[in-house]
Design an enzyme around this catalytic site. Structure first.
Site, PDB file in Angstrom:
ATOM      1  N   ASP A  81       0.858  -1.186   0.000  1.00  0.00           N
ATOM      2  CA  ASP A  81       0.000   0.000   0.000  1.00  0.00           C
ATOM      3  C   ASP A  81       0.891   1.231   0.000  1.00  0.00           C
ATOM      4  OD1 ASP A  81       0.069   1.031   3.097  1.00  0.00           O
ATOM      5  OD2 ASP A  81       0.021  -1.164   3.033  1.00  0.00           O
ATOM      6  N   ASP A 170      -9.687   3.456   5.495  1.00  0.00           N
ATOM      7  CA  ASP A 170      -8.606   3.405   6.472  1.00  0.00           C
ATOM      8  C   ASP A 170      -9.066   4.166   7.712  1.00  0.00           C
ATOM      9  OD1 ASP A 170      -6.316   3.647   7.969  1.00  0.00           O
ATOM     10  OD2 ASP A 170      -5.097   4.570   6.402  1.00  0.00           O
ATOM     11  N   GLU A 172      -8.286   4.510  11.642  1.00  0.00           N
ATOM     12  CA  GLU A 172      -7.262   4.194  12.644  1.00  0.00           C
ATOM     13  C   GLU A 172      -6.977   5.431  13.482  1.00  0.00           C
ATOM     14  OE1 GLU A 172      -3.111   4.217  11.120  1.00  0.00           O
ATOM     15  OE2 GLU A 172      -4.046   4.014   9.129  1.00  0.00           O
TER      16      GLU A 172
END
Length: 282
Positions: A81, A170, A172
């Site tokens: 990634d 994503d 987080e």
């Protein structure tokens, strides 16, 4: 005249005394520590520039690093990634090393587009990889549905061509402030649900959720409601994936290191290359 001479001499002595005192004070300061000021107050750690966040940037700091998995390429397929942090990527080098899929950061919030996304997203595809795009969530800036729209409109879509992976959320640790973005667990779950629902409405695919078990537990209360619909991309820099978030009995992808060759962030798809292509088709 004698009195003038005495006054000048006394003034010189006083200035020398003051200079010596100032030198002593300076020498007593702790100038070796970058985290303390002369007054003993902590020096603030600079906050990253908005837009600079990347997948996994908080994993090592919060969960640590504990080895890497054994080579199991017969049952896993290697991936990477990338974000603007990597710039233009040497995709041929990665392909020749066995990397077969990639995700490129497309957007963050509703204020940032990765300027390297065309080279990263298109370049991985051009060498033969299966590719996808990810969105770095900032739940403290705008709503989940608005960020899903921004993502789809700026490189986060999906096509049924067996070469494009579903978009990834994503979600987080907040690199710009409190870990959970100032949201309660209920509010965080609602924000994630709004993003996922809008993404599916726009693309027809369920988005992948990238997260770490410890963050998910802290910020959603280990909510189990997305496990039956959304593939899990687990973040853990260790020899095993460890405990998964509630609701998932297995993972689809695993980010296992941020210090790989060529590109730091390396991942494994939980299956063969043929299974990866099947997954991309939906």
């Amino acid at each position: 005249m004698e009195s003038v001479r005495i006054s000048i001499t006394a003034a010189i002595r006083r200035s020398r005394f003051l200079a010596a005192g100032l030198l002593l004070a300076v020498c007593s300061l702790d100038l070796t520590s970058p985290t303390a000021s002369a007054a003993g107050e902590p020096v603030p750690v600079p906050v990253p520039v908005r837009g600079s966040a990347r997948m996994g940037m908080g994993v090592a700091a919060h969960d640590g690093q504990d080895g890497v998995p054994v080579d199991t390429r017969a049952t896993h397929t290697e991936g990477v990634d990338v974000s603007s942090h990597q710039g233009n990527v040497a995709w041929s080098t990665l392909w020749n090393s066995g990397v077969r899929w990639a995700y490129a950061k497309a957007t963050e919030g509703t204020y940032y587009k990765n300027p390297y996304h065309p080279q990263q997203y298109g370049g991985s595809y051009d060498v033969g990889m299966v590719r996808g795009a990810y969105h770095f969530a900032t739940p403290d800036t705008t709503g989940g549905a608005a960020q899903a729209d921004y993502f789809v409109d700026h490189g986060g879509g999906w096509s049924e061509d067996a070469r494009t992976l579903p978009g990834a959320l994503d979600i987080e640790w907040n690199p710009y402030g409190p870990s959970c973005y100032g949201k309660s667990r209920a509010a965080m779950i609602t924000w994630i649900r709004d993003f996922l629902n809008r993404y599916k409405a726009r693309t027809g695919r369920d988005a992948v959720i990238y997260t770490a078990t410890s963050w998910w537990t802290e910020c959603t209360g280990n909510y189990a409601g997305f496990g039956s619909t959304n593939p899990l991309w687990i973040a853990r820099y260790a020899s095993t994936v460890g405990t998964l978030p509630a609701g998932w009995s297995s993972y689809t992808m695993w980010q296992y290191t941020s210090s790989g060759p060529t590109v730091g962030d390396h991942d494994r798809f939980n299956g063969s290359a043929d299974r990866l292509r099947t997954f991309s088709r939906g």
